[in-house]
Design a protein around this motif. Structure first.
Motif, PDB file in Angstrom:
ATOM      1  N   THR A  26      89.158  52.002 -66.942  1.00  0.00           N
ATOM      2  CA  THR A  26      88.214  51.798 -68.140  1.00  0.00           C
ATOM      3  C   THR A  26      88.968  51.403 -69.246  1.00  0.00           C
ATOM      4  N   ILE A  27      90.128  52.382 -69.469  1.00  0.00           N
ATOM      5  CA  ILE A  27      90.815  51.866 -70.994  1.00  0.00           C
ATOM      6  C   ILE A  27      91.485  50.613 -70.701  1.00  0.00           C
ATOM      7  N   ALA A  28      92.220  50.434 -69.372  1.00  0.00           N
ATOM      8  CA  ALA A  28      92.868  48.942 -69.196  1.00  0.00           C
ATOM      9  C   ALA A  28      91.854  47.779 -69.219  1.00  0.00           C
ATOM     10  N   TRP A  29      90.604  47.909 -69.040  1.00  0.00           N
ATOM     11  CA  TRP A  29      89.233  46.886 -69.295  1.00  0.00           C
ATOM     12  C   TRP A  29      89.095  46.735 -70.596  1.00  0.00           C
ATOM     13  N   GLU A  30      89.039  47.896 -71.217  1.00  0.00           N
ATOM     14  CA  GLU A  30      88.940  47.565 -72.703  1.00  0.00           C
ATOM     15  C   GLU A  30      89.914  46.994 -73.538  1.00  0.00           C
ATOM     16  N   LYS A  31      91.186  47.443 -72.832  1.00  0.00           N
ATOM     17  CA  LYS A  31      92.326  46.715 -73.727  1.00  0.00           C
ATOM     18  C   LYS A  31      92.370  45.322 -73.245  1.00  0.00           C
ATOM     19  N   ALA A  32      91.977  44.705 -72.132  1.00  0.00           N
ATOM     20  CA  ALA A  32      91.895  43.471 -71.898  1.00  0.00           C
ATOM     21  C   ALA A  32      91.056  42.786 -72.582  1.00  0.00           C
ATOM     22  N   HIS A  33      89.699  43.308 -73.038  1.00  0.00           N
ATOM     23  CA  HIS A  33      88.714  42.748 -73.646  1.00  0.00           C
ATOM     24  C   HIS A  33      89.319  42.383 -75.228  1.00  0.00           C
ATOM     25  N   SER A  34      90.135  43.462 -75.629  1.00  0.00           N
ATOM     26  CA  SER A  34      90.665  43.392 -76.968  1.00  0.00           C
ATOM     27  C   SER A  34      91.812  42.308 -76.896  1.00  0.00           C
ATOM     28  N   VAL A  35      92.628  42.213 -75.872  1.00  0.00           N
ATOM     29  CA  VAL A  35      93.828  41.406 -75.894  1.00  0.00           C
ATOM     30  C   VAL A  35      93.392  39.902 -75.391  1.00  0.00           C
ATOM     31  N   PHE A  36      92.537  39.919 -74.439  1.00  0.00           N
ATOM     32  CA  PHE A  36      92.520  38.716 -73.672  1.00  0.00           C
ATOM     33  C   PHE A  36      91.154  38.142 -73.734  1.00  0.00           C
ATOM     34  N   ASP A  37      90.136  39.015 -74.573  1.00  0.00           N
ATOM     35  CA  ASP A  37      88.978  38.627 -74.833  1.00  0.00           C
ATOM     36  C   ASP A  37      87.865  38.552 -73.490  1.00  0.00           C
ATOM     37  N   LEU A  38      88.291  39.356 -72.565  1.00  0.00           N
ATOM     38  CA  LEU A  38      87.607  39.440 -71.269  1.00  0.00           C
ATOM     39  C   LEU A  38      86.288  40.175 -71.347  1.00  0.00           C
ATOM     40  N   SER A  39      85.301  39.997 -70.399  1.00  0.00           N
ATOM     41  CA  SER A  39      84.065  40.786 -70.691  1.00  0.00           C
ATOM     42  C   SER A  39      83.934  42.229 -70.796  1.00  0.00           C
ATOM     43  N   THR A  40      83.036  42.738 -71.368  1.00  0.00           N
ATOM     44  CA  THR A  40      83.065  44.069 -71.608  1.00  0.00           C
ATOM     45  C   THR A  40      82.239  44.979 -70.550  1.00  0.00           C
ATOM     46  N   ILE A  41      81.893  44.062 -69.744  1.00  0.00           N
ATOM     47  CA  ILE A  41      80.816  44.650 -68.548  1.00  0.00           C
ATOM     48  C   ILE A  41      81.787  45.694 -67.732  1.00  0.00           C
ATOM     49  N   PRO A  42      82.783  45.428 -67.199  1.00  0.00           N
ATOM     50  CA  PRO A  42      83.319  46.047 -66.639  1.00  0.00           C
ATOM     51  C   PRO A  42      83.744  47.437 -67.017  1.00  0.00           C
ATOM     52  N   SER A  43      84.259  47.604 -68.138  1.00  0.00           N
ATOM     53  CA  SER A  43      84.756  48.663 -68.831  1.00  0.00           C
ATOM     54  C   SER A  43      83.543  49.574 -69.364  1.00  0.00           C
ATOM     55  N   ASP A  44      82.369  48.898 -69.498  1.00  0.00           N
ATOM     56  CA  ASP A  44      80.997  49.570 -69.763  1.00  0.00           C
ATOM     57  C   ASP A  44      80.723  50.354 -68.681  1.00  0.00           C
ATOM     58  N   ILE A  45      80.637  49.552 -67.225  1.00  0.00           N
ATOM     59  CA  ILE A  45      80.302  50.278 -65.955  1.00  0.00           C
ATOM     60  C   ILE A  45      81.374  51.326 -65.984  1.00  0.00           C
ATOM     61  N   LEU A  46      82.669  51.266 -66.010  1.00  0.00           N
ATOM     62  CA  LEU A  46      83.748  52.123 -65.534  1.00  0.00           C
ATOM     63  C   LEU A  46      83.644  53.415 -66.441  1.00  0.00           C
ATOM     64  N   LEU A  47      83.216  53.288 -67.691  1.00  0.00           N
ATOM     65  CA  LEU A  47      83.077  54.262 -68.480  1.00  0.00           C
ATOM     66  C   LEU A  47      81.830  55.271 -68.341  1.00  0.00           C
ATOM     67  N   ALA A  48      80.636  54.640 -67.886  1.00  0.00           N
ATOM     68  CA  ALA A  48      79.654  55.537 -67.593  1.00  0.00           C
ATOM     69  C   ALA A  48      79.760  55.938 -66.241  1.00  0.00           C
ATOM     70  N   LEU A  49      80.676  55.403 -65.201  1.00  0.00           N
ATOM     71  CA  LEU A  49      80.827  56.070 -63.969  1.00  0.00           C
ATOM     72  C   LEU A  49      81.887  57.227 -64.280  1.00  0.00           C
ATOM     73  N   THR A  50      82.907  57.023 -65.017  1.00  0.00           N
ATOM     74  CA  THR A  50      83.895  58.256 -65.365  1.00  0.00           C
ATOM     75  C   THR A  50      83.185  59.212 -65.860  1.00  0.00           C
TER      76      THR A  50
END
Length: 320
Positions: A26-50
């Motif tokens: 989750t945190i890796a995808w959040e960081k990817a959004h911050s650094v590479f401007d990737l979608s927040t969808i993966p991190s949102d899904i992973l956060l809810a699942l976590t």
């Protein structure tokens, strides 16, 4: 086939390592959004699942405590399982990190609860190590790093919430005892019997302390210096060392300990993104993308394989 009662009695504390792996991704995808401007969808899904997985596991383990308290006491006395108890407090700290940019109030509450709980668990585990009546060299394995890793994690959200000196305290404890454990773990691996197959995946935990330590150190010092580079490159070398032995790991029978692959790989992924932020070097950008794909595929595979094992009732059985 074990009954539901027997499966609850054998519900292992190591289940909480799943939360660590999911939170790391989750945190890796959040960081990817911050650094590479990737979608927040993966991190949102992973956060809810976590969060959902943590609540479910906490509920089941609480029920185990109510109905089979003696089984938890046995885990607390086990030289192997004891080190997994801090995965509960680490899960809270990781959830705090995962929510610190969107839900500050919740993040702070999780951080306070997780940090206090982790201090108490670290003190308990280390006292058990110091005054044990039955621990032997063969009981030592990389899972003993788990209490240490939790301390090093504290500053990542702690700095955001304004707890600078507390963050330095936990970072110092984690850093010192990481060095101590690193020496004795390598001594155990080189000069004593091999680590059992069930625990062999925990070798990946070697990556986590320097990778997480690098991330925390950059947060604490707000920049990259020589010591930060040493920590990052130590983590990178350990990653190369272990990934180069992938054939050994893929031949292993599936155990819950396979989740030990996930959080360390997420940690080096995040650390590599931080290196790219700090240096602007394209090597780190490319490496971060590759690692992000790897950790995502890994977490999906582990979640699928664990679900299959649960449905087949291969987990929560009495150990032979």
């Amino acid at each position: 086939m074990p009954t539901s009662r027997a499966r609850l009695a054998n519900f292992p504390i190591s289940y909480f390592a799943i939360v660590m792996g999911l939170a790391g991704a989750t945190i890796a995808w959040e960081k990817a959004h911050s650094v590479f401007d990737l979608s927040t969808i993966p991190s949102d899904i992973l956060l809810a699942l976590t969060a959902a997985v943590f609540v479910v596991l906490a509920g089941i383990y609480t029920l185990k405590g109510v109905r089979f308290g003696s089984a938890i006491v046995e885990e607390l006395q086990s030289p192997v399982k004891l080190s997994f108890f801090p995965t509960i407090s680490i899960s809270l700290i990781l959830l705090s990190i995962a929510t610190m940019n969107q839900m500050v109030g919740l993040s702070k509450a999780l951080w306070v609860i997780g940090t206090v709980a982790h201090l108490l668990l670290t003190l308990y585990v280390m006292q058990a190590w110091m005054h044990h009546p039955h621990f032997e060299t063969q009981h030592l394995n990389p899972a003993w790093f788990i209490p240490v890793v939790g301390n090093i994690l504290v500053p990542i959200a702690g700095i955001t919430h304004g707890y600078s000196e507390i963050s330095w305290f936990f970072f110092s404890v984690g850093l010192v005892f990481w060095g101590v454990l690193l020496v004795i773990v390598f001594n155990r691996m080189i000069f004593h019997a091999p680590i059992p197959a069930r625990l062999f995946p925990t070798l990946f935990i070697l990556i986590a302390p320097p990778a997480v330590g690098f991330i925390a150190y950059v947060r604490l010092t707000d920049g990259l210096d020589a010591f930060g580079r040493i920590m990052y490159y130590a983590a990178l070398f350990l990653t190369l060392l272990l990934v180069s032995q992938i054939d050994r790991f893929t031949r292993l029978e599936f155990f819950l300990s396979w989740w030990a692959y996930s959080f360390p790989m997420a940690a080096i992924t995040i650390a590599t993104m931080v290196m790219f932020e700090q240096t602007g070097e394209r090597f780190f950008e490319t490496a971060a993308y590759v690692l992000l794909v790897m950790v995502t595929v890994l977490v999906v595979f582990l979640a699928t394989r664990t679900t299959m094992a649960v449905l087949a009732k291969e987990i929560c059985v009495e150990e032979g």
